[in-house]
Design an enzyme around this catalytic site. Structure first.
Site, PDB file in Angstrom:
ATOM      1  N   LYS A  41       0.989  -1.292  -0.185  1.00 17.61           N
ATOM      2  CA  LYS A  41       0.158   0.058  -0.544  1.00 17.61           C
ATOM      3  C   LYS A  41       0.895   1.386   0.229  1.00 17.61           C
ATOM      4  CE  LYS A  41       0.541   1.282   4.633  1.00 17.61           C
ATOM      5  NZ  LYS A  41       1.386   2.067   4.736  1.00 17.61           N
ATOM      6  N   GLY A  55       3.181  -1.247   4.180  1.00 20.47           N
ATOM      7  CA  GLY A  55       2.060  -1.747   5.065  1.00 20.47           C
ATOM      8  C   GLY A  55       2.481  -3.800   4.112  1.00 20.47           C
ATOM      9  N   ASP A  78      -3.172  -1.242  10.153  1.00 24.08           N
ATOM     10  CA  ASP A  78      -2.788  -1.234   8.594  1.00 24.08           C
ATOM     11  C   ASP A  78      -3.801  -1.624   7.821  1.00 24.08           C
ATOM     12  OD1 ASP A  78      -1.377   1.203   8.732  1.00 24.08           O
ATOM     13  OD2 ASP A  78       0.609   0.232   8.056  1.00 24.08           O
TER      14      ASP A  78
HETATM   15  O1  C5P Z   1      -0.546  -0.871  15.101  1.00 23.10           O
HETATM   16  P1  C5P Z   1       1.127  -0.826  14.517  1.00 23.10           P
HETATM   17  O2  C5P Z   1       1.071  -2.251  15.303  1.00 23.10           O
HETATM   18  O3  C5P Z   1       0.827  -1.206  13.172  1.00 23.10           O
HETATM   19  O4  C5P Z   1       1.902   0.130  14.785  1.00 23.10           O
HETATM   20  C1  C5P Z   1       3.107   0.084  14.893  1.00 23.10           C
HETATM   21  C2  C5P Z   1       3.590   1.889  15.494  1.00 23.10           C
HETATM   22  O5  C5P Z   1       3.385   2.311  15.190  1.00 23.10           O
HETATM   23  C3  C5P Z   1       2.287   1.472  17.799  1.00 23.10           C
HETATM   24  O6  C5P Z   1       2.943   1.014  18.309  1.00 23.10           O
HETATM   25  C4  C5P Z   1       2.648   3.207  17.466  1.00 23.10           C
HETATM   26  O7  C5P Z   1       4.138   3.503  17.838  1.00 23.10           O
HETATM   27  C5  C5P Z   1       2.714   3.415  16.239  1.00 23.10           C
HETATM   28  N1  C5P Z   1       1.039   4.185  15.709  1.00 23.10           N
HETATM   29  C6  C5P Z   1       0.926   5.765  15.691  1.00 23.10           C
HETATM   30  N2  C5P Z   1      -0.068   5.910  15.916  1.00 23.10           N
HETATM   31  C7  C5P Z   1      -0.871   5.264  14.857  1.00 23.10           C
HETATM   32  C8  C5P Z   1       0.046   3.538  14.156  1.00 23.10           C
HETATM   33  C9  C5P Z   1       0.808   3.400  14.841  1.00 23.10           C
HETATM   34  O8  C5P Z   1       1.657   6.004  16.807  1.00 23.10           O
HETATM   35  N3  C5P Z   1      -1.774   5.273  14.382  1.00 23.10           N
END
Ligand code: C5P
Length: 282
Positions: A9, A97, A133
């Site tokens: 993505k 992604g 994501d």
């Molecule tokens: O949700 P995911 O595991 O992909 O996110 C990885 C890290 O990215 C989270 O632990 C956070 O630190 C950061 N993040 C964030 N805000 C978001 C998505 C991700 O701060 N909307």
């Protein structure tokens, strides 16, 4: 056995609205799947296994593919073992992604193999438990995502667009880039207006995470400027980087100048089918 593609993505715009008490950031972003993809083969087996063409990819329980398998087992109570082979083409630590797409593809594949025990809505919500994501990939390929990224509004496909994905050698870690982000980096636009501009054919490409990525890796700014100097009209970092997508080029592209450059196009899927690689580009 079932074989599915797992597309990358890009974020056509990514606006950070504010940090949240839970450590995440509230965002608004136009997500688009592209033809750059991994391919994953699934076969029921006597034990779980994961193999990958890229030795850098962990094939243990930390891989989001296994997180998806385990969550699917937990939710459905089905007892099975699965053998999975991942042909990796989407670079890691790129903001494309890849890991999230692999997790979503796995949930979709298992649901197919077992004759649809879960609805797309249930797959989406399982996906959100894996990463912010993942739910997006259950849209039809173009979606306006809000919340931490997991609130997904499916949109009609955008006009066909060709692009190039270019990545420097260095990758970036998503948590680090979000940690580096400062509110003063953010555009103060109304994201709904930005979305409408895209839908009306006046794209307004920006990514509020670029300044944080440039602070973490100053060479990235030079990399972006170099891409612009080479004739790419639109150059924008995807997600938390370090890959860029480039649209429209006025010069002949020197493919040898980059360690990773791939031609791609926007990809969408038909309802109830998974993504397919009809044009056979990468
Ligand atoms: O949700 P995911 O595991 O992909 O996110 C990885 C890290 O990215 C989270 O632990 C956070 O630190 C950061 N993040 C964030 N805000 C978001 C998505 C991700 O701060 N909307």
């Amino acid at each position: 056995m079932i074989t599915l593609i797992s597309p990358a993505k890009i974020n056509l715009f990514l606006q950070i609205l504010h940090p949240r008490p839970d450590g995440y950031h509230e965002l608004a972003s136009l997500f688009q799947t592209i033809s750059l993809h991994d391919t994953i083969e699934y076969s029921l087996s006597t034990q779980d296994s994961l193999t990958c063409t890229d030795p850098e990819i962990p094939v243990d329980a930390s891989n989001l593919i296994f997180k998806a398998v385990n969550l699917f087992r937990l939710k459905t109570n089905l007892k099975f073992n699965i053998s999975i082979h991942l042909e990796k083409r989407i670079p890691q630590k790129a903001g494309l992604g890849g890991g999230s797409s692999n997790a979503a593809t796995t949930l979709f594949a298992l649901n197919e193999l077992f004759n649809h025990p879960l609805s797309i809505q249930e797959l989406k919500s399982l996906g959100s438990e894996i990463g912010s994501d993942v739910a997006f990939f259950f849209s039809e390929g173009t979606a306006y995502c809000t919340g931490r990224g997991e609130i997904v509004e499916n949109l009609k496909p955008l006009p066909e667009t060709n692009l190039w994905i270019v990545k420097p050698n260095e990758g970036l870690s998503t948590p680090l880039i979000f940690k580096n982000f400062q509110m003063s980096d953010a555009h103060k636009k109304n994201p709904q207006d930005v979305l409408n501009s895209f839908l009306n054919g006046n794209p307004d490409y920006f990514n509020d995470l670029e300044p944080a990525a440039f602070r973490a890796l100053p060479a990235l700014k030079t990399f972006k400027n170099d891409l612009k100097n080479r004739g790419f009209k639109t150059v924008l970092m995807s997600g938390s980087g370090s890959a860029f997508f480039c649209i429209n080029c006025t010069e002949t592209i020197d493919y040898n100048a980059f360690t990773f450059i791939r031609e791609a196009h926007f990809l969408t899927r038909e309802k109830n089918k998974w993504y397919e690689n009809k044009k056979m580009l990468h």
